[in-house]
Write an enzyme that holds these catalytic residues in place. Structure first.
Site: not given
Length: 183
Positions: A70, A107
């Site tokens: 992005r 994560e």
């Protein structure tokens, strides 16, 4: 302040995506709104020209680094408005030629970011942009790539910051986030 609230209103939440317990904030509706997109880009450019380099007339931003994927949507436009180069940071194996690489924790495991080895020259001033800072791992990795090539990171820019994760404390330069999410 009204501009920030307008941008916030364009974000679309997706509960339990990509996994249960996470509320994903989708920026794509913001990009589909021409006024919102212009507010977003103008906000970042104003920040960079007024604060980041505005306090020192001899300082210039040479390179805008955008993170996969992005950051690719925002970085080239901001770079063009600043008269700077745009450099992408890609996931492993996506760039041709010689690259430098950094591993970083996500994560759910380890990933690798790469940048072309000749993309930043020693001493160049760099800003790094991405849509979101959560844990700070990918932004920190981008900063490490810039440093490996001899560049100086002036600031990290994000549309959204998840402040409760305190990720910006891991970064080696000041940060600017338009929308801060506290929970």
């Amino acid at each position: 302040m009204a501009d920030v609230e307008y941008l916030r209103s364009l974000l679309k939440p997706f509960p339990d995506w990509p996994k249960k317990g996470i509320v994903f904030l989708d920026i794509f509706p913001l990009l589909r709104d021409p006024v919102g997109f212009e507010i977003l880009i103008t906000n970042f450019v104003h920040r960079l020209t007024s604060y980041t380099i505005g306090q020192s007339p001899t300082k210039k931003i040479d390179v805008v680094v955008g993170l996969d994927a992005r950051g690719f949507l925002l970085g080239p436009i901001i770079a063009m408005r600043l008269g700077a180069a745009f450099v992408p940071v890609r996931k492993k194996g996506k760039l041709p030629g010689e690259t430098v690489r950094v591993e970083y924790e996500k994560e759910y495991g380890v990933d690798v970011f790469e940048m072309q080895a000749d993309a930043i020259k020693p001493g160049q001033n760099v800003v790094i942009i991405d849509d979101l800072v959560a844990t700070g791992g990918s932004a920190k990795a981008a900063g490490e790539l810039v440093a490996k090539l001899g560049g100086k990171t002036l600031e990290y820019l994000f549309i959204i910051e998840l402040t409760f994760l305190n990720a910006t404390s891991k970064l080696d330069a000041p940060t600017y986030s338009i929308i801060k999410v506290d929970d």
